[in-house]
Design an enzyme around this catalytic site. Structure first.
Site, PDB file in Angstrom:
ATOM      1  N   GLU A 163       0.834  -1.211   0.000  1.00  0.00           N
ATOM      2  CA  GLU A 163       0.000   0.000   0.000  1.00  0.00           C
ATOM      3  C   GLU A 163       0.866   1.258   0.000  1.00  0.00           C
ATOM      4  OE1 GLU A 163      -4.086  -1.683   1.918  1.00  0.00           O
ATOM      5  OE2 GLU A 163      -2.887  -0.445   3.219  1.00  0.00           O
ATOM      6  N   GLU A 215      -5.337  -8.369  -1.035  1.00  0.00           N
ATOM      7  CA  GLU A 215      -6.013  -8.201   0.260  1.00  0.00           C
ATOM      8  C   GLU A 215      -7.478  -7.912   0.011  1.00  0.00           C
ATOM      9  OE1 GLU A 215      -4.524  -5.432   3.186  1.00  0.00           O
ATOM     10  OE2 GLU A 215      -2.449  -5.840   2.634  1.00  0.00           O
TER      11      GLU A 215
HETATM   12  C1  BG6 Z   1      -4.333  -2.855   4.829  1.00  0.00           C
HETATM   13  C2  BG6 Z   1      -2.994  -3.324   5.272  1.00  0.00           C
HETATM   14  O1  BG6 Z   1      -4.336  -1.499   5.024  1.00  0.00           O
HETATM   15  O2  BG6 Z   1      -5.474  -3.288   5.474  1.00  0.00           O
HETATM   16  C3  BG6 Z   1      -2.996  -4.419   6.300  1.00  0.00           C
HETATM   17  O3  BG6 Z   1      -2.150  -3.646   4.206  1.00  0.00           O
HETATM   18  C4  BG6 Z   1      -4.189  -4.254   7.217  1.00  0.00           C
HETATM   19  O4  BG6 Z   1      -1.764  -4.406   6.951  1.00  0.00           O
HETATM   20  C5  BG6 Z   1      -5.460  -4.356   6.397  1.00  0.00           C
HETATM   21  O5  BG6 Z   1      -4.212  -5.112   8.300  1.00  0.00           O
HETATM   22  C6  BG6 Z   1      -6.747  -4.340   7.193  1.00  0.00           C
HETATM   23  O6  BG6 Z   1      -6.755  -3.241   8.037  1.00  0.00           O
HETATM   24  P1  BG6 Z   1      -7.022  -3.364   9.593  1.00  0.00           P
HETATM   25  O7  BG6 Z   1      -6.769  -2.023  10.117  1.00  0.00           O
HETATM   26  O8  BG6 Z   1      -8.423  -3.792   9.722  1.00  0.00           O
HETATM   27  O9  BG6 Z   1      -6.063  -4.372  10.084  1.00  0.00           O
END
Ligand code: BG6
Length: 481
Positions: free
Chosen positions: A185, A379
């Site tokens: 990201e 993701e």
């Molecule tokens: C993304 C990141 O921003 O979202 C991860 O690459 C992160 O590291 C994921 O964990 C989900 O966000 P969160 O804050 O719910 O863990």
């Protein structure tokens, strides 16, 4: 048996899950690892101040809880965890290498053999289960010594240190890892500068100037890593990684449409450079009008132009909305640390992230139209509170529903002609939340017994979604019920 589905996902589609070292490994000072920026992000009220770069502290503070220090102790449990991923039929697993395990201070002349050995074992274990490693080189992990001594990515010196780090790991793992990503990201640098670039601001500094200079350094580092990977690893695929999610105009008022486009371009800026190889005109205009002059060295532009990425990796959790109407702007909510307007057509997660499966199809199409390179969704998932039933089971139908609807839209994108190479669902085993530092914000198919205060046995158990995802993978995305 994998069904033949010529009009669906390709047979080679990489189904799997995604993790980040700082959110799962723990063992934060074991094996010679140096302290990294995330080891300084506590839970609770100071977390955001630190992540935004507003607190200068280079060692853990008294009385704070630091979730990365133990996390889910993947460092000691990875064999068991990978066996569970193997049981689900994962084709790939996205992990990150912690820079501080390989170069504890970031600027060391020689790497830490114990750290290198750890990832050898980790990748071997994956390969043993026919799970292909997909590796993020830097997932928010920056050695603290680089922040203290050089000011993090505001310094050009980091390009050199990152180059040494990437060449070291490419040479070491060249026979084990084909898919790499340079920065997780990368656009997060604008939103959480300490997390994305190890930047701590001083009173009165021009934050934009510093952030975009740091961005230039990361973009250079990314291009040089791509060059090195192509030289060292035959058939390698190097990707960028964008925190994606299309921005909708709140209305068809052209002002809203323009604003939505501007918001999206704040993020596309990074990928425009990494994939198209040059600073886009809209960014140059922004710099001109905001007194930002990017310091470049001779040859920088040529390097950016020559060493562009092979695929576009991205995360997708939610879409966003933009408006110019002050009344509408009162209804803000969260979405992966990007504040956005609530979309009245969408439901939201318990943390306010807007749930928008169709937005994934739109995002895929937009990115593919823009870059014409293979896409990899690295993701996606739902952060939710799980309840353990009396018999110990976890019936996470809400997670299944979220994922099912997203996989359906992902298939629509494939039918639209988008070249999609894989999908790794985020936090395939429960891990620490990046934004809040909580454990109760869970994404996993596998439950980990640990609470927000750090209590728990760390025992693993399969949720209902575990069995659901197994079937999805077995049927190559055809069985979603
Ligand atoms: C993304 C990141 O921003 O979202 C991860 O690459 C992160 O590291 C994921 O964990 C989900 O966000 P969160 O804050 O719910 O863990």
């Amino acid at each position: 048996m994998v069904m033949s589905n010529k009009l669906g996902f390709p047979e080679s589609f990489l189904w799997g899950g995604a993790l980040a070292a700082n959110q799962c490994e723990g063992a934060y000072r074991e094996g010679g690892k140096g302290l990294t920026n995330i080891d300084l992000c506590p839970t609770g009220k100071n977390r955001f101040k630190v992540m935004l770069g507003n607190i200068e502290s280079f060692s853990p503070m008294e009385g704070e809880i630091y979730p990365s220090h133990e996390a889910i102790d993947f460092y000691h449990n990875f064999r068991e965890d990978i066996a569970l991923f193997g049981e689900m039929g994962f084709k790939c697993l996205r992990v990150s290498v912690a820079w501080g395990r390989i170069f504890p201070n970031g600027d060391d002349e020689t790497p830490n053999e114990e750290g290198l050995k750890f990832y050898d074992e980790l990748f071997d274990e994956m390969l043993k289960h026919d799970i292909q490693p997909v590796v993020t080189i830097c997932h928010f992990d920056i050695p603290v010594a680089l922040i203290e001594n050089y000011g993090g990515w505001r310094s050009r010196k980091l390009v050199e240190f990152y180059e040494r780090y990437t060449k070291t790991i490419f040479n070491r793992y060249k026979d084990k890892v084909k898919y790499w990503m340079t920065f997780n990201e990368i656009n997060m640098l604008l939103h959480l500068p300490f997390v994305g670039a190890g930047i701590v601001f001083k009173e009165g500094e021009d934050k934009n100037k510093i952030k975009y200079q740091a961005a230039h350094h990361q973009l250079m580092a990314s291009a040089l890593a791509t060059k090195a990977a192509h030289e060292i690893i035959p058939g390698v695929m190097v990707g960028c990684m964008l925190a994606a999610g299309v921005t909708y105009p709140y209305t068809c008022n052209p002002d809203d449409v323009q604003k939505a486009m501007d918001k999206d371009r704040e993020n596309y800026f990074f990928i425009d450079v990494q994939s198209r190889g040059e600073y886009p005109g809209y960014a140059k205009r922004f710099f001109r009008e905001n007194g930002i002059e990017i310091e470049m060295e001779p040859g920088d532009e040529e390097i950016l132009k020559t060493y562009t990425v092979d695929y576009i990796g991205f995360s997708y959790y939610a879409s966003r909305c933009a408006s110019t109407d002050p009344e509408i702007l009162k209804g803000m909510t969260n979405g992966n640390v990007f504040e956005t307007i609530k979309n009245p057509y969408l439901k939201a997660s318990e943390w306010g992230w807007q749930i928008d499966p169709k937005g994934l199809r739109i995002t895929c199409n937009t990115l593919f139209d823009r870059y014409q390179k293979p896409l990899f969704i690295v993701e996606n998932g739902l952060g939710a509170v799980d309840k353990i039933e009396e018999d110990g089971s976890i019936i996470d139908d809400y997670r299944i529903e979220y994922l099912r609807e997203h996989v359906k839209e992902m298939k629509e994108a494939v039918l639209d002609g988008v070249e999609l190479i894989g999908y790794t669902s985020w936090g395939c085993i429960d891990i620490v939340s990046a934004s809040t530092g909580e454990m109760k914000k869970r994404y996993g198919f596998i439950y980990v017994d640990k609470d927000n205060d750090g209590n728990g046995t760390l025992e693993r158990s399969r949720k209902k979604s575990f069995y659901w995802y197994k079937k999805v993978i077995e049927s190559n995305g055809e069985t979603l019920e």
